[in-house]
Design a protein around this motif. Structure first.
Motif, PDB file in Angstrom:
ATOM      1  N   ILE A 160       0.841  -1.205   0.000  1.00 32.79           N
ATOM      2  CA  ILE A 160       0.000   0.000   0.000  1.00 32.79           C
ATOM      3  C   ILE A 160       0.873   1.251   0.000  1.00 32.79           C
ATOM      4  N   LEU A 161       1.944   1.244   0.797  1.00 35.28           N
ATOM      5  CA  LEU A 161       2.827   2.405   0.871  1.00 35.28           C
ATOM      6  C   LEU A 161       3.624   2.591  -0.419  1.00 35.28           C
ATOM      7  N   ALA A 162       4.270   1.503  -0.886  1.00 38.91           N
ATOM      8  CA  ALA A 162       5.211   1.617  -2.006  1.00 38.91           C
ATOM      9  C   ALA A 162       4.520   1.854  -3.333  1.00 38.91           C
ATOM     10  N   LEU A 163       3.470   1.093  -3.629  1.00 39.13           N
ATOM     11  CA  LEU A 163       2.809   1.216  -4.922  1.00 39.13           C
ATOM     12  C   LEU A 163       1.481   1.948  -4.828  1.00 39.13           C
ATOM     13  N   GLY A 164       0.698   1.636  -3.790  1.00 33.89           N
ATOM     14  CA  GLY A 164      -0.629   2.236  -3.655  1.00 33.89           C
ATOM     15  C   GLY A 164      -0.617   3.699  -3.283  1.00 33.89           C
ATOM     16  N   MET A 165       0.512   4.222  -2.825  1.00 34.99           N
ATOM     17  CA  MET A 165       0.613   5.646  -2.485  1.00 34.99           C
ATOM     18  C   MET A 165       1.821   6.292  -3.177  1.00 34.99           C
ATOM     19  N   ILE A 166       3.022   5.867  -2.780  1.00 33.78           N
ATOM     20  CA  ILE A 166       4.227   6.491  -3.322  1.00 33.78           C
ATOM     21  C   ILE A 166       4.346   6.253  -4.827  1.00 33.78           C
ATOM     22  N   GLY A 167       4.105   5.016  -5.263  1.00 33.41           N
ATOM     23  CA  GLY A 167       4.204   4.710  -6.687  1.00 33.41           C
ATOM     24  C   GLY A 167       3.218   5.508  -7.525  1.00 33.41           C
ATOM     25  N   ILE A 168       2.016   5.671  -7.001  1.00 33.08           N
ATOM     26  CA  ILE A 168       1.002   6.463  -7.698  1.00 33.08           C
ATOM     27  C   ILE A 168       1.456   7.915  -7.828  1.00 33.08           C
ATOM     28  N   MET A 169       2.113   8.442  -6.795  1.00 32.00           N
ATOM     29  CA  MET A 169       2.621   9.809  -6.856  1.00 32.00           C
ATOM     30  C   MET A 169       3.682   9.953  -7.944  1.00 32.00           C
ATOM     31  N   VAL A 170       4.543   8.960  -8.072  1.00 29.59           N
ATOM     32  CA  VAL A 170       5.588   8.998  -9.092  1.00 29.59           C
ATOM     33  C   VAL A 170       4.976   9.031 -10.487  1.00 29.59           C
ATOM     34  N   GLN A 171       3.958   8.202 -10.711  1.00 29.61           N
ATOM     35  CA  GLN A 171       3.298   8.176 -12.020  1.00 29.61           C
ATOM     36  C   GLN A 171       2.624   9.516 -12.325  1.00 29.61           C
ATOM     37  N   ALA A 172       1.929  10.075 -11.340  1.00 30.25           N
ATOM     38  CA  ALA A 172       1.260  11.366 -11.537  1.00 30.25           C
ATOM     39  C   ALA A 172       2.268  12.469 -11.833  1.00 30.25           C
ATOM     40  N   ASN A 173       3.396  12.442 -11.139  1.00 34.16           N
ATOM     41  CA  ASN A 173       4.422  13.454 -11.363  1.00 34.16           C
ATOM     42  C   ASN A 173       5.021  13.331 -12.758  1.00 34.16           C
ATOM     43  N   SER A 174       5.137  12.104 -13.260  1.00 36.19           N
ATOM     44  CA  SER A 174       5.682  11.890 -14.602  1.00 36.19           C
ATOM     45  C   SER A 174       4.780  12.523 -15.653  1.00 36.19           C
ATOM     46  N   ILE A 175       3.461  12.375 -15.471  1.00 40.04           N
ATOM     47  CA  ILE A 175       2.511  12.990 -16.398  1.00 40.04           C
ATOM     48  C   ILE A 175       2.647  14.509 -16.369  1.00 40.04           C
ATOM     49  N   SER A 176       2.685  15.071 -15.164  1.00 35.84           N
ATOM     50  CA  SER A 176       2.800  16.521 -15.018  1.00 35.84           C
ATOM     51  C   SER A 176       4.090  17.038 -15.638  1.00 35.84           C
ATOM     52  N   ASP A 177       5.177  16.321 -15.406  1.00 34.03           N
ATOM     53  CA  ASP A 177       6.474  16.736 -15.920  1.00 34.03           C
ATOM     54  C   ASP A 177       6.493  16.706 -17.447  1.00 34.03           C
ATOM     55  N   ALA A 178       5.904  15.662 -18.035  1.00 34.87           N
ATOM     56  CA  ALA A 178       5.900  15.531 -19.495  1.00 34.87           C
ATOM     57  C   ALA A 178       5.089  16.635 -20.154  1.00 34.87           C
ATOM     58  N   ILE A 179       3.923  16.949 -19.575  1.00 30.89           N
ATOM     59  CA  ILE A 179       3.048  17.957 -20.180  1.00 30.89           C
ATOM     60  C   ILE A 179       3.610  19.362 -19.999  1.00 30.89           C
ATOM     61  N   THR A 180       4.097  19.678 -18.791  1.00 28.15           N
ATOM     62  CA  THR A 180       4.619  21.030 -18.547  1.00 28.15           C
ATOM     63  C   THR A 180       5.926  21.272 -19.291  1.00 28.15           C
ATOM     64  N   SER A 181       6.659  20.207 -19.637  1.00 30.51           N
ATOM     65  CA  SER A 181       7.904  20.400 -20.389  1.00 30.51           C
ATOM     66  C   SER A 181       7.624  20.858 -21.820  1.00 30.51           C
ATOM     67  N   ILE A 182       6.437  20.507 -22.328  1.00 33.51           N
ATOM     68  CA  ILE A 182       6.057  20.948 -23.678  1.00 33.51           C
ATOM     69  C   ILE A 182       5.615  22.407 -23.662  1.00 33.51           C
TER      70      ILE A 182
END
Length: 465
Positions: A160-182
């Motif tokens: 729950i900690l590693a994937l259900g919370m922290i991992g989800i944050m990493v994925q969300a940040n990747s989306i934000s980073d990709a879009i804002t870089s454009i």
């Protein structure tokens, strides 16, 4: 100790201890099951035929009856195909050279056998909650097969900690980073997070029915979109494809100065980064996908075990295409100052121009979005295991808040912590897999005997005619 010091400590811990230990455990499990099950990947095309024979049966997923085999596979692939297929492969080639791609292939072949075992045990030990939900996954086969409730709880908490919370944050940040870089200085990351949260909330609020429908429809689309774009890019550089493939095989076994992004890359570097990125991308042994395969509606567990290895194949295809695009683009030649998703954006930009950035941003959106949904679903199984049904709504709200927060903050430390916590997921899961391997072997032998008898009967009938 400030945040920078904590980050440096955790990063060093992961690089010098956690990473090598995880690779040793996961690679060891893959080798063990590959030999114990007599090379499961040889049944890959049989698995495809089995899936296609069932794919015409369109069933609606339900918390009381589970998912169809195709829906379970799609949900599993949703978690397997994520940012690791892009960022992870880029880092593997940057640090391990072209030869790392070969060892990524090896890790995928070994991972198929581990994933087969996970799916079979998930089916054997699936359960039903007091509310009637069909549930399954490592926590259930650890408790009911290994008879260790405390180890099952350790797995669930860290999952729950590693994937259900922290991992989800990493994925969300990747989306934000990709879009804002454009659109630098144009789009506020907070707006990206809010829009993403709406999408996530709409899917999660529908429970297993909407999650299964989302995976079944989005996963083929996102995989097909990326595969098409990558193949077009490769065709544009096909004159260099032969030379690149020669480099992949040569540098997999021969150290040579200047190979890939670093100078003087050793064979050991190619093995280390190729195997580690491959294992972490396909998630074999990590204990994620058995949550989905456990609740598939199949005639026997052997069927879902075979269907499970298809997911590794899809992950392998996308990783391979990613690697070939990177090597053909030349962005890694002599090293690069780019990090994360920007390496892949630069690669596609070299072939498609500015459109390449948009293509990667769109692809990453679907990759990361599907992983968020998949990891939420898997983590929810563990929430149910630990606490029952009541906290699920609260957990769903927590996930949506984390998606917004991760879109506006830097998550380097969080990403490193997720890698650290993975150790506490893998160890209980692999212990259970090895301990319960006789059951996996027994189920495999039983079904192979039945299949052989059916084939013999059909042959006898044909001869009789």
């Amino acid at each position: 100790m400030n945040q920078s010091s904590v980050y440096d400590f955790v990063r060093t811990l992961n690089s010098d201890f956690v990473g090598p230990v995880l690779v040793f455990i996961l690679l060891g499990a893959g080798l063990f099951f590959t030999f114990r099950l007599k090379f499961i990947p040889r049944f890959y095309f049989s698995a495809l035929r089995m899936l296609f024979s069932k794919s015409g049966k369109h069933e609606k997923a339900s918390k009381h009856s589970g998912m169809s085999p195709l829906q379970a596979l799609s949900t599993a692939i949703a978690s397997q195909v994520g940012t690791g297929n892009i960022v992870g492969v880029a880092m593997a080639l940057l640090m391990g050279g072209p030869g790392a791609l070969f060892w990524l292939w090896v890790s995928a072949l070994l991972g198929m056998s581990t994933n087969f075992a996970e799916a079979i045990l998930g089916q054997l030990y699936k359960s039903r909650t007091a509310e009637g939900h069909i549930v399954g996954g490592p926590a259930f086969y650890i408790q009911n097969g290994l008879h260790s409730r405390w180890l099952a709880r350790v797995f669930s908490v860290f999952f729950i900690l590693a994937l259900g919370m922290i991992g989800i944050m990493v994925q969300a940040n990747s989306i934000s980073d990709a879009i804002t870089s454009i659109f630098p200085n144009t789009i506020n990351p907070l707006y990206v997070g809010l829009v993403l949260t709406v999408f996530v909330g709409l899917v999660l609020s529908g429970g297993i029915t909407r999650i299964a429908a989302f995976a079944e429809s989005v996963v083929p689309f996102m995989a097909g979109l990326f595969v098409l774009g990558a193949i077009i890019f490769i065709c544009m550089r096909c004159d260099r494809l032969g030379a690149v493939l020669v480099e992949v095989f040569r540098y997999a076994f021969t150290p040579e100065a200047g190979a890939g992004g670093a100078v003087g890359i050793s064979v050991m570097s190619a093995v280390r980064y190729g195997v580690s990125r491959g294992l972490f991308s396909n998630e074999a042994g990590l204990g994620t996908t058995p949550h989905a395969h456990a609740i598939a509606k199949v005639n026997n567990c052997y069927e879902q075990g075979l269907i499970a290895i298809i997911g590794i194949g899809v992950d392998l295809l996308i990783c391979t295409l990613t690697g070939l695009v990177l090597l053909l683009s030349g962005v890694l030649d002599g090293g690069t100052n780019l990090v994360g998703i920007r390496i892949m954006q630069a690669a596609f930009d070299s072939g498609f121009g500015a459109a390449g950035n948009y293509f990667i941003a769109i692809s990453l959106f679907f990759f990361a979005m599907s992983t968020i949904v998949g990891w939420y679903f898997f983590a929810a199984q563990n929430v149910r295991y630990l606490f029952g049904e009541r906290p699920i709504v609260a957990y769903r709200i927590v996930v949506m808040v984390l998606v917004v927060v991760a879109s506006v903050v830097k998550v380097e430390l969080i990403w490193e912590l997720a890698d650290t916590f993975n150790l506490f997921i893998v160890i209980p899961n692999v212990i259970a897999l090895i301990w319960l391997s006789p059951k996996v072997v027994a189920e495999s032998k039983k079904m192979r005997r039945e299949i052989a008898l059916v084939k013999k009967k059909r042959a006898d009938e044909r001869q009789g005619k």
